[in-house]
Design a protein around this motif. Structure first.
Motif, PDB file in Angstrom:
ATOM      1  N   GLU A  95       0.832  -1.197   0.000  1.00  0.00           N
ATOM      2  CA  GLU A  95       0.000   0.000   0.000  1.00  0.00           C
ATOM      3  C   GLU A  95       0.873   1.256   0.000  1.00  0.00           C
ATOM      4  O   GLU A  95       0.614   2.216  -0.742  1.00  0.00           O
ATOM      5  CB  GLU A  95      -0.936   0.027   1.209  1.00  0.00           C
ATOM      6  CG  GLU A  95      -1.837   1.259   1.202  1.00  0.00           C
ATOM      7  CD  GLU A  95      -2.607   1.454   2.500  1.00  0.00           C
ATOM      8  OE1 GLU A  95      -3.721   1.987   2.444  1.00  0.00           O
ATOM      9  OE2 GLU A  95      -2.080   1.087   3.569  1.00  0.00           O
ATOM     10  N   GLN A  96       1.916   1.259   0.820  1.00  0.00           N
ATOM     11  CA  GLN A  96       2.813   2.413   0.867  1.00  0.00           C
ATOM     12  C   GLN A  96       3.452   2.666  -0.494  1.00  0.00           C
ATOM     13  O   GLN A  96       3.508   3.805  -0.971  1.00  0.00           O
ATOM     14  CB  GLN A  96       3.894   2.178   1.931  1.00  0.00           C
ATOM     15  CG  GLN A  96       3.369   2.133   3.347  1.00  0.00           C
ATOM     16  CD  GLN A  96       4.379   1.580   4.336  1.00  0.00           C
ATOM     17  OE1 GLN A  96       5.443   1.092   3.955  1.00  0.00           O
ATOM     18  NE2 GLN A  96       4.058   1.665   5.612  1.00  0.00           N
ATOM     19  N   THR A  98       2.367   1.690  -3.430  1.00  0.00           N
ATOM     20  CA  THR A  98       1.341   2.077  -4.405  1.00  0.00           C
ATOM     21  C   THR A  98       0.932   3.529  -4.223  1.00  0.00           C
ATOM     22  O   THR A  98       0.749   4.262  -5.208  1.00  0.00           O
ATOM     23  CB  THR A  98       0.118   1.151  -4.283  1.00  0.00           C
ATOM     24  OG1 THR A  98       0.525  -0.202  -4.542  1.00  0.00           O
ATOM     25  CG2 THR A  98      -0.971   1.539  -5.264  1.00  0.00           C
ATOM     26  N   ARG A  99       0.781   3.985  -2.979  1.00  0.00           N
ATOM     27  CA  ARG A  99       0.422   5.384  -2.723  1.00  0.00           C
ATOM     28  C   ARG A  99       1.494   6.321  -3.278  1.00  0.00           C
ATOM     29  O   ARG A  99       1.178   7.376  -3.842  1.00  0.00           O
ATOM     30  CB  ARG A  99       0.254   5.623  -1.222  1.00  0.00           C
ATOM     31  CG  ARG A  99      -0.924   4.911  -0.579  1.00  0.00           C
ATOM     32  CD  ARG A  99      -2.250   5.431  -1.081  1.00  0.00           C
ATOM     33  NE  ARG A  99      -3.376   4.764  -0.425  1.00  0.00           N
ATOM     34  CZ  ARG A  99      -4.608   4.772  -0.893  1.00  0.00           C
ATOM     35  NH1 ARG A  99      -4.887   5.395  -2.034  1.00  0.00           N
ATOM     36  NH2 ARG A  99      -5.571   4.143  -0.247  1.00  0.00           N
ATOM     37  N   ILE A 102       1.176   6.336  -7.082  1.00  0.00           N
ATOM     38  CA  ILE A 102      -0.010   7.102  -7.475  1.00  0.00           C
ATOM     39  C   ILE A 102       0.296   8.601  -7.454  1.00  0.00           C
ATOM     40  O   ILE A 102      -0.036   9.336  -8.387  1.00  0.00           O
ATOM     41  CB  ILE A 102      -1.196   6.763  -6.554  1.00  0.00           C
ATOM     42  CG1 ILE A 102      -1.734   5.359  -6.861  1.00  0.00           C
ATOM     43  CG2 ILE A 102      -2.311   7.805  -6.683  1.00  0.00           C
ATOM     44  CD1 ILE A 102      -2.763   4.859  -5.868  1.00  0.00           C
ATOM     45  N   ALA A 103       0.954   9.057  -6.391  1.00  0.00           N
ATOM     46  CA  ALA A 103       1.280  10.483  -6.286  1.00  0.00           C
ATOM     47  C   ALA A 103       2.189  10.922  -7.427  1.00  0.00           C
ATOM     48  O   ALA A 103       1.998  12.000  -8.010  1.00  0.00           O
ATOM     49  CB  ALA A 103       1.946  10.762  -4.940  1.00  0.00           C
ATOM     50  N   TYR A 127      -4.849  -3.101  -5.241  1.00  0.00           N
ATOM     51  CA  TYR A 127      -3.949  -2.010  -5.608  1.00  0.00           C
ATOM     52  C   TYR A 127      -4.392  -1.359  -6.926  1.00  0.00           C
ATOM     53  O   TYR A 127      -4.235  -0.146  -7.099  1.00  0.00           O
ATOM     54  CB  TYR A 127      -2.518  -2.535  -5.677  1.00  0.00           C
ATOM     55  CG  TYR A 127      -2.167  -3.277  -4.404  1.00  0.00           C
ATOM     56  CD1 TYR A 127      -1.967  -2.581  -3.219  1.00  0.00           C
ATOM     57  CD2 TYR A 127      -2.125  -4.675  -4.370  1.00  0.00           C
ATOM     58  CE1 TYR A 127      -1.713  -3.259  -2.021  1.00  0.00           C
ATOM     59  CE2 TYR A 127      -1.870  -5.349  -3.190  1.00  0.00           C
ATOM     60  CZ  TYR A 127      -1.670  -4.642  -2.023  1.00  0.00           C
ATOM     61  OH  TYR A 127      -1.436  -5.307  -0.849  1.00  0.00           O
ATOM     62  N   MET A 130      -7.182   0.898  -5.847  1.00  0.00           N
ATOM     63  CA  MET A 130      -6.652   2.104  -5.222  1.00  0.00           C
ATOM     64  C   MET A 130      -6.274   3.136  -6.284  1.00  0.00           C
ATOM     65  O   MET A 130      -6.584   4.329  -6.154  1.00  0.00           O
ATOM     66  CB  MET A 130      -5.423   1.755  -4.381  1.00  0.00           C
ATOM     67  CG  MET A 130      -5.724   1.059  -3.078  1.00  0.00           C
ATOM     68  SD  MET A 130      -4.237   0.375  -2.273  1.00  0.00           S
ATOM     69  CE  MET A 130      -3.158   1.795  -2.287  1.00  0.00           C
ATOM     70  N   GLU A 134      -8.153   7.000  -7.752  1.00  0.00           N
ATOM     71  CA  GLU A 134      -7.440   8.267  -7.947  1.00  0.00           C
ATOM     72  C   GLU A 134      -7.417   8.675  -9.416  1.00  0.00           C
ATOM     73  O   GLU A 134      -6.671   9.576  -9.803  1.00  0.00           O
ATOM     74  CB  GLU A 134      -6.008   8.132  -7.426  1.00  0.00           C
ATOM     75  CG  GLU A 134      -5.900   7.850  -5.945  1.00  0.00           C
ATOM     76  CD  GLU A 134      -6.344   9.021  -5.088  1.00  0.00           C
ATOM     77  OE1 GLU A 134      -6.291  10.167  -5.572  1.00  0.00           O
ATOM     78  OE2 GLU A 134      -6.751   8.795  -3.938  1.00  0.00           O
TER      79      GLU A 134
END
Length: 359
Positions: A95-96, A98-99, A102-103, A127, A130, A134
């Motif tokens: 998750e970390q 992937t976040r 994404i950013a 994922y 997620m 966005e």
């Protein structure tokens, strides 16, 4: 026929959270893991749901999963990232990673992210969802180092992991999410079947002599009704889906998610026990490709047209990838998460050993 119990989703999630807290996880870790596992059950991916709780606790106790880890950046090229999970909880470090990807994709238009040395990261579609939330398209190749379970096309010995693959596309009518293991069935489905759940399709497994099988003992060897399942105790293999096509895609998942990221491949394996995921993810921003509204309109129109196809069975309409998961999620939020009684007994036994009272 298997006998099932139905547990309300929030009650089950709270119970699983308490199990992982008792196992030594932080509150953030326990909450994320339980949310992901119950989410997999709600989506109908029971193979990646709470049936894995006893195995996760066992792996953590054996030191194969290391608590308190964060995804560490190894290489940062702006639109290119390589991270190392340090064998931390997969649902947490993935998750970390992937976040962060994404950013970067929202900023730059695209990001290629590699994650290596993650513990089992669970349902890969999570994922993709997620990223879709966005507004991003994403493509995910995953391999499983130290997990030799699948026979290549034409073979009767294990050479591949189950090597999952997922693609997510955000659309106004809801995301289109493709998510599957490149094996004919996920190993978790063999686990579910061994615990009294849905039976495997005929020929899903292959014995060393080439005989096709649907008996979970082909993969696990003999096992008690309640207790752990270990594929190292069996001699057979899961078959790849789609003959040479699924086998070829599994091959590519190992090369890209394993070799390219620096994560272990499924084999050759010297010391088995620790299951390590590698993931190569590509995130794309439709905004940066030009007219996002035009893309959404064209893609939604195509999805709608495909779904107008006359079905073979009138009561089984043609669906887009991800629709079945959405329907099951809605149903199970009302009816509860169905668990085979043997699987539920395994989870309760794990909880009792940790001093956690079951609902």
């Amino acid at each position: 026929m298997a006998s099932y119990v139905h547990i309300p989703a929030l009650e089950l999630q709270g119970f699983v959270t308490r199990i992982f807290l008792a196992a030594g996880c932080t509150e953030a870790e326990a909450g994320r893991i339980s949310h992901h596992l119950v989410g997999a059950n709600l989506a109908g991916h029971d193979s990646h749901g709470v049936v894995r709780v006893p195995r996760y606790v066992e792996w953590h106790r054996a030191g194969h999963i290391v608590g308190g880890r964060k995804a560490e950046v190894v290489t940062d090229g702006g639109g290119f990232l390589l991270l190392d999970g340090g064998y931390g909880w997969g649902q947490v470090v993935a998750e970390q990673a992937t976040r962060l990807a994404i950013a970067r994709a929202r900023q730059l238009g695209a990001c290629v992210m590699g994650l290596r040395n993650s513990a089992h990261l669970g349902r890969v579609g999570d994922y993709a969802e997620m990223a879709a939330a966005e507004g991003l398209i994403s493509i995910h190749f995953v391999n499983v180092g130290g997990s030799v379970l699948v026979a290549p096309f034409g073979g009767a010995e294990r050479r591949f992991s189950t090597a999952p693959f997922s693609v997510g596309v955000p659309l106004p009518g809801g995301p289109v999410v493709l998510d599957f293991a490149t094996s004919l069935v996920a190993e978790g489905k063999v686990l579910v079947a061994s615990n009294g759940g849905k039976a495997l399709p005929e020929g899903a497994l292959v014995s060393p002599d080439g005989t096709l099988s649907a008996d979970p003992r082909t993969l696990y060897g003999d096992y008690a009704p309640v207790g752990p399942r270990n594929p190292e105790n069996g001699l057979g293999a899961i078959r790849a889906f789609g003959e040479h096509k699924g086998s070829g895609l599994a091959f590519m998942c190992e090369l890209l998610a394993g070799c390219l990221t620096g994560s272990p491949t499924s084999g050759p394996v010297e010391a088995r026990g620790r299951v390590v995921n590698g993931m190569l993810s590509i995130h794309l921003s439709p905004k940066h490709f030009g007219d996002e509204a035009a893309f959404h309109a064209a893609a939604q129109s195509y999805v709608d047209w495909v779904k107008t196809c006359r079905p073979v069975h009138p009561d089984e309409p043609v669906l887009a990838p991800g629709e079945m998961e959405s329907r099951r999620r809605a149903e199970r939020l009302v009816s509860g998460v169905p668990l085979p009684e043997e699987a539920w007994a395994n989870i309760r036994a794990t909880a009792a050993a940790l001093g956690v009272e079951a609902p």
